[in-house]
Structures are given as structure tokens and as C-alpha cells.
Scaffold this active site. Structure first.
Site, short mmCIF file in Angstrom:
data_model
loop_
_atom_site.label_atom_id
_atom_site.label_comp_id
_atom_site.label_asym_id
_atom_site.label_seq_id
_atom_site.Cartn_x
_atom_site.Cartn_y
_atom_site.Cartn_z
N SER A 1 0.81 -1.22 0.00
CA SER A 1 0.00 0.00 0.00
C SER A 1 0.84 1.27 0.00
O SER A 1 0.28 2.35 0.00
CB SER A 1 -0.93 0.01 1.22
OG SER A 1 -0.17 -0.01 2.40
N LYS B 1 -7.99 3.65 6.72
CA LYS B 1 -7.00 4.60 6.21
C LYS B 1 -7.57 6.01 6.06
O LYS B 1 -6.94 7.00 6.44
CB LYS B 1 -6.47 4.10 4.86
CG LYS B 1 -5.62 2.84 4.97
CD LYS B 1 -5.20 2.33 3.60
CE LYS B 1 -4.35 1.08 3.72
NZ LYS B 1 -3.94 0.55 2.40
#
Length: 772
Positions: A678, A721
Site C-alpha cells: 500500500s 486509512k
């Protein structure tokens, strides 16, 4: 040794051998045997008697007879009905069959008799030793066989001649005809003596074993008889005392079996076990094992069911009361109820709640059970590594017991409870078996209608059990097991959700636990928000509940010590009760900086921002990575640098730049392990910023994986996130375009105030991230 040949009528004996000096009678029924007897009477009454090898043969030939027989004299003949003769004979001497004529009216034998004058001579000392040894063995034999008369024993023990002693003992002890035939064939006296000694010794040992067995059987019979008498006496005493309503365990089991709700095959199996328990005796070592097994079978809910509540509105109200949020779980449970009400059956789903710790996965299962009015059974699978924990132990093992699934049904008392399989991602395997493989049958709706527990042995129907599993990490669940479950993600709570949960659930729960009331303690909304932000860093609310409990304890002490009538907790005085704030969010930088980009990461306790720093310095083209990074992040950095080298001309980077400069990538907070696909685009952006001296926007965060050609690949954990970005004061978040459908599922409350940009390649990332 001289040989004398004689021709005599012969009779083949069935299952019988006659020895010298032996007087015995036998019945004759075959025509040839009757005519041989008559022929012998017309001559000198001598007849040759020889045993058949096969007692079933009607007309035996010479090869079907033994080699050695006996010459006997007929003493008496008695005619019996049905043309049968009873013949009394006395054995005279051994003789060997030379030729047998079978074609005539009767059997004619040519025999060779043995001359007694040429028999072996045995030294006197050896003869005396043989006599004493034989008498000693016979004495032992007589002790083990009390049926032998005392007079006979006395007569035999007084014999002083070895030959006569051997023959008399052989005549007077009960032996099978095969053994007597062996003695008859032992023409040599020494061989006959040795053979008889071996036979007597074997008989003595056999008699000892037989007597020991008889004694043990007798003792057992006597004990059982004694126990029976005592039980009858006890029963009579109880009747006299008016306590005659007691029944035996077997009778009690039979009564419970009558009321058991089960199919006929199950009842037949239990009935057989009860009968076996009856026959085993109350005090046998097996009876305790049998009793435990029968009790287990009788307590299993074979066909006993509870009635589920079908009021969807009531179920929805209960779920809303117990939990704030968790919309997907509630929606799925209500769908199940609607289908069950329409079809009146409906297969029970197998749900798996996946999410971080403390998000209410376990407690939601208890609420679902209350909403459906189902019995609730919790089975914790954390650390279970023995297959027998699921399938049970075989009954042959000491301390055997049912597996956790069968034990859970037994505890519930019905066949359709709600069974919570807690921490299903924590199961493991060792040499005792693979636990996850054992769960495959349990969680497969096509197989679990005939689940077989090793202890119970009878197939158990699990098709109506509502299974709910919980897990923290879906990647730790084996793929075949994961395929059998319906996944429902339970994400991290927002600050607003934590505020509602704390006010509506945790506060009341902790007040009751600590003996307080709302009139004695109040907590403001600002205090709740500050607790969630500054004193806990988690996806769930477990630590938040602990902090509320800590406040309750300190408030209770103040009320008791200082006699306060009320304690009010606000944002301003929260530090007095909980101390200084433990966590501070890594807020967005105030100014745009070169070589620093902010990424987003998913952790086991929720989301977090990830600041990546890159430095360029003169060197030899080395590439360094620091900050406790995993293999995936290192590979992402390598892919990023390869992509940047391919587009270096577009950004006017010198050709020898990568040979003359060292590149160092660092992620602060290096003690915390970081891995996952990520941070690729974040590292590439920070590196390009450091190479071109173009600053990266301070209010931008990004997540996504990079390829060698600069494409942006999708990632997971977007809710956590984006929540982390919002807490850090980020204004714009870049996510992969292929994650657009995931962003659509996130609540508007989380996305509010954040500009979400969808990017497909690094060109779009750099356009949004680099300052103009």
C-alpha cells in the site's frame, strides 16, 4: 528281535485304541466287523484290532489305518437289537500290520508280532530311576485329578516292574485315542516311558491351569452371588423404611430413553448400550465408562428444537438496543429471519465476522441469539491444535470425552442453537491432526447434517445450528475453510460512533458494575471524544471501556472519601482522572516539503498515517531502506525506483544521476514493523520530489501499489486509512481507481470533509501530489 507272522480276522476301530492288558468292550455294527468277530470265535478267539486314521471312513483301506495294532482275545459277545454285537476283549500284544485283505466277507490281516524275548534290556539303576520318576509324576497327576480312585492309585504305586507300571498307568488314565495310539506304537520300553512321562507332565500343567481358571470363575460367581444377596437385602431394608422408590441406573436410563426425542436408529443404539451396561455388572471397570457414555447420549438433543422468534421488528429493536452501527451484520440477520418466516425452514447461514479487536464481534453474536430467542453457546478456538477438540476422542482412550461441537450441543439442550466459533483464525495444527480440516465438515452445510463425533459415534445433525465465527485477520484462515463461510467485515469505529457507543452502552454498563448511578457520575460528550482521541488508539472500544471504568473507580472513591454528592467529568478535568494524554495523532505538516510524502497504512488496531522521508546525497548509486520494513515494502521501493529511472528524462534528471548519488528511504517509528502492498506510490512520489527538488503537498495523503510501468494497483483497509487521514487533518486522499466501489460503501460521515481522488497511474498521482 525275531518276527512271527500271523493271519487273523481284523476289525477297524473308530476313535478307539486298545493297549496290551487292557480289558474293554465296544459295539460292532458293520457287516464285515460282525463276520470277523464270528470267524475269530470259530478259530482261537484271537482277533486283530487296529484304529482308523479317519473315523468317518465306512470301508477303510490299509492306507487309512494306523501301522501298529493289538492282538486281542475275545472274552464275551452279547447280541443287541438292530444287529449290533457288544464285544468284550482283552489286549494281548502289539503287532504290525503287514497286509490287509479287504475283498472278502471280512477283513483279513497279515500281522507281524514282536518277540518279547528280544526286547531291550535296561540297566537296573536306570530302571529304578525310571520307576521312581514315573511314580512321582503320576502322584502329581493324581493330586490334580481327584476323580482317580485312591485304591487304584495305591495299586499302581505298589508296582515294582517298569514295563507293567508303564502299561498300567497308560491303561488307567483318561487319554485321547491319538495319544494312546502313540503309546501303542512305542514298541521300545524306553521310548514308551519317555512318551508317557511327557503326556503326564503336560496333563499336570493343563490341570493346574484348568483348576486355577475354575477357582477364579468360582470366586467371581461367589462374589456376584454375594453382591446379589446384599442388594436384595438392601432393597428389602429400603422397602421396610419406605424408601422403595429407588431404581437402578439401568432402569433410570431406560425411563429416560422412553421420553427422549430422537429417531428410532438412535434409540436402538442407546438401548443396546443400556443392555450392555446391565450385563457388565455394577462394579466392573467397564461400567463407569459405559455409564458416562449412556449419560452423554441421553443428554444430546437429537431431535429436540427450540422455536425461533419470527418477529422481525422485535429482532431489529433488540439489535439496535445492544449495538450502535454494525449495519451489515444486522441487515444479514434480519434477511435470515425474513427467509425463515417465508419458507418455514431455510438453511442456517454460516457467518464470519472479520474485524479488528474490540469492535463487538463476540457481543453481536449474543445479541443475535437474544433477538432470535436461540440458546447461545460460545466455543473459543484460540490456540486449539488438537483435532480431537473438534471431533472428540475415541472411547477406547482413557479419559475420552466428546468434542467441543458435541459438548456445545449437549450444553445448549437443543439441536438449533446459535454457536459462536470465536477466534477461528487462531486455530493451528500439530502432530495430533489439523484442526482447521476438522472444521471443514462442521461448517459445510452439505456435510454437517451427518457430523460424526468420535466419542458419540452416532451421526449428529448440525444443519439447523446457526454458526457465527469471528476472526481478526481473514488471511490467517485457510482457504477451504474460508470458502464455507459468508464474510461480513466489521470495520473500525469512527470517533462519532465511539461517542455514541460510550454514551449509550459502555457508560451504563460501567455504572452498574461499580455501583454508581447517573445522578452520582456524569461524563460530557467532549470528555468522551478526548478519551477516544488522546487516551486510546484502537479500532474498537475495549480500551475506551477500560478508561470509563477507571473514571468510575476514582469517582467512587471521591464519593466515599470526600462525601461528594456528584462527580462531573468534562474535557477540562479529564486529565485529573486519567493523567496526561498518551497518544497524539501525527498531524499533517504545516508547509510543503521536499522528499517527504504521507502514506496511509492499515494496522491491527485501525488505520494510521505513514510519513516517508527520502534523502539524496552524493555517492556511488547505492539504494538504502531503513525503518523496519517488510519484504513487500522493499519490493515496492525497488519497483518505484525502476519506474522513476524510466521517466527520468521527462523530469530533466541527468543520465548519470543514479550512478553519482545515493538514495536513502526512511520511515520514522522504525520500531513498529510495516509491511503490505500500500506504500508503493507514496515512496515513488517522495523519491521523485527529492530528485527534482519539487515539494510534496502537505495536505495530501495517498495509498496504492505501484508497478514497473507506473500503474496503480488496488489495496484494502480503506475505511481505516481514510479515517486516519481525517484525524490527521489531511484534506485530499488519493486512492486507486479500482477501489472506487469500496469507497462507495464507506459512510458519508467518514468521507465528509475529505477530497478523494481516484488515480490510475503515477502521472495522475504526481499531478495531484507535487506542488505547482
Amino acid at each position: 528281535m525275531s518276527e512271527l507272522i500271523r493271519h487273523l480276522p481284523a476289525i477297524a476301530l473308530r476313535g478307539m485304541t486298545i493297549l496290551p492288558d487292557m480289558i474293554v468292550h465296544f459295539d460292532v455294527s458293520r457287516d464285515k466287523s460282525i463276520k470277523a468277530t464270528e470267524a475269530a470265535m470259530l478259530q482261537d478267539q484271537n482277533i486283530f484290532l487296529i484304529a482308523q486314521r479317519d473315523a468317518e471312513a465306512e470301508e477303510p483301506q490299509q492306507d487309512q489305518l494306523y501301522r501298529i495294532g493289538i492282538i486281542a482275545v475275545i472274552k464275551q459277545i452279547i447280541k443287541l437289537p438292530n444287529n449290533i454285537l457288544r464285544v468284550l476283549v482283552e489286549g494281548i500284544e502289539r503287532a504290525e500290520l503287514s497286509y490287509l485283505e479287504t475283498d472278502g466277507e471280512y477283513l483279513k490281516a497279515e500281522v507281524i508280532r514282536f518277540d518279547t524275548e528280544e526286547m531291550e534290556e535296561i540297566p537296573e539303576n536306570s530302571r529304578e530311576a525310571m520307576i521312581r520318576n514315573l511314580k512321582e509324576i503320576f502322584g502329581q497327576y493324581a493330586l490334580e485329578n481327584p476323580k482317580i480312585g485312591k485304591e487304584l492309585i495305591k495299586q499302581l504305586l505298589e508296582i515294582a516292574d517298569l514295563k507293567r507300571l508303564v502299561d498300567q498307568i497308560a491303561i488307567n488314565i483318561p487319554l485321547y485315542y491319538e495319544e494312546k495310539q502313540k503309546i501303542l506304537e512305542a514298541v521300545n520300553l524306553t521310548a514308551r516311558y519317555e512318551l508317557l512321562s511327557v503326556i503326564l507332565s503336560n496333563e499336570v500343567e493343563i490341570s493346574k491351569i484348568k483348576n486355577d481358571l475354575q477357582q477364579k470363575v468360582k470366586e467371581r460367581i461367589d462374589k456376584n452371588q454375594r453382591d446379589y444377596i446384599l442388594r436384595e437385602q438392601l432393597k428389602l431394608i429400603r422397602e421396610e423404611l419406605g424408601e422403595d422408590n429407588t431404581v437402578s441406573d439401568a432402569d433410570r436410563f431406560a425411563e429416560e430413553l422412553e421420553t427422549l426425542t430422537a429417531r428410532d436408529s438412535v434409540k436402538e443404539k442407546i438401548q443396546k448400550e443400556i443392555q450392555r451396561f446391565k450385563n457388565s455388572g455394577q462394579n466392573s471397570s467397564e461400567s463407569a465408562v459405559q455409564r458416562a457414555y449412556i449419560e452423554t447420549l441421553l443428554e444430546m438433543p437429537w431431535d429436540k428444537k427450540s422455536q425461533d422468534k419470527e418477529d422481525i421488528k422485535n429482532a431489529k429493536q433488540i439489535l439496535e438496543e445492544d449495538h450502535y452501527g454494525l449495519e451489515k451484520v444486522k441487515e444479514r440477520v434480519l434477511e435470515f429471519l425474513a427467509v425463515r418466516k417465508l419458507t418455514q425452514k431455510g438453511d442456517s447461514p454460516i457467518l464470519c465476522l472479520v474485524g479488528p479487536p474490540g469492535t463487538g464481534k463476540t457481543s453481536i453474536a449474543r445479541s443475535v441469539a437474544r433477538a432470535l430467542d436461540k440458546q447461545y453457546v460460545r466455543i473459543c478456538l484460540g490456540g486449539v491444535r488438537d483435532e480431537a477438540e473438534i471431533r472428540g476422542h475415541r472411547r477406547t482412550y482413557i479419559g475420552a470425552m466428546p468434542g467441543r461441537i458435541a459438548a456445545g450441543l449437549r450444553q445448549a439442550g437443543v439441536k438449533n442453537p446459535l454457536m459462536l466459533l470465536d477466534e477461528i483464525d487462531k486455530v493451528s495444527s500439530d502432530y495430533k491432526g489439523d484442526t482447521s480440516s476438522a472444521l471443514l465438515e462442521v461448517l459445510d452445510s452439505e456435510q454437517n447434517c451427518h457430523f460424526r463425533d468420535h466419542y458419540v459415534e452416532i451421526p449428529i445433525d448440525l444443519s439447523e445450528v446457526l454458526f457465527i465465527a469471528t476472526a481478526n485477520d481473514v488471511n490467517a484462515i485457510p482457504r477451504p475453510l474460508l470458502d464455507r463461510m459468508e464474510l461480513i467485515e466489521v470495520g473500525s469505529y469512527t470517533e462519532n460512533e465511539k461517542l455514541h457507543i460510550a454514551k449509550e452502552h459502555l457508560y451504563r454498563k460501567q455504572l452498574e458494575k461499580h455501583g454508581l448511578t447517573p445522578e452520582l457520575l456524569t461524563i460530557s460528550d467532549g470528555a468522551y471524544s478526548k478519551m477516544a482521541r488522546g487516551y486510546t488508539r484502537e479500532a474498537g472500544v475495549r480500551n475506551l471501556e477500560r478508561k470509563i471504568g477507571e473514571i468510575c473507580r476514582k469517582a467512587a472513591r471521591e464519593i466515599m472519601e470526600d462525601h461528594k454528592k456528584m462527580v462531573r467529568i468534562t474535557e477540562n478535568n479529564l486529565g485529573k482522572y486519567l493523567g496526561k494524554e498518551r497518544y497524539v495523532f501525527d498531524m499533517a505538516n504545516e508547509t510543503d516539503e521536499i522528499g517527504i510524502a504521507r502514506g496511509l497504512a492499515w494496522t491491527s488496531v485501525g488505520g494510521d498515517t505513514l510519513q516517508i522521508e527520502v534523502n539524496i546525497m552524493p555517492g556511488k548509486g547505492e539504494f538504502r531502506l531503513t525503518g523496519q520494513m517488510g519484504d513487500v515494502m522493499k519490493e515496492s521501493a525497488q519497483a518505484g525506483i525502476s519506474f522513476l529511472r524510466s521517466i527520468s528524462k521527462e523530469y530533466k534528471i541527468q543520465d548519470d544521476f543514479f550512478k553519482k548519488n545515493d538514495i536513502h528511504i526512511h520511515i520514522p517509528e522504525g520500531a513498529v514493523p510495516k509491511d503490505g502492498p500500500s506504500a508503493g506510490i507514496t515512496m515513488a512520489t517522495a523519491m521523485l520530489s527529492a530528485m527534482t527538488k519539487i515539494p510534496v503537498r502537505a495536505d495530501v495523503a495517498m495509498t496504492g501499489e505501484i508497478t514497473l510501468r507506473g500503474r496503480v494497483l488496488p489495496v484494502g483497509g480503506l475505511k481505516e486509512k481514510i479515517l486516519a487521514a481525517k484525524n490527521a487533518g489531511i484534506k485530499m486522499v488519493m486512492v486507486p481507481a479500482k477501489n472506487k466501489r469500496d469507497i462507495a460503501e464507506i459512510s458519508q460521515e467518514i468521507k465528509k470533509g475529505i477530497d478523494i481522488r481516484y488515480v490510475e497511474n503515477m502521472t495522475e498521482v504526481l499531478e495531484n501530489a507535487l506542488a505547482k
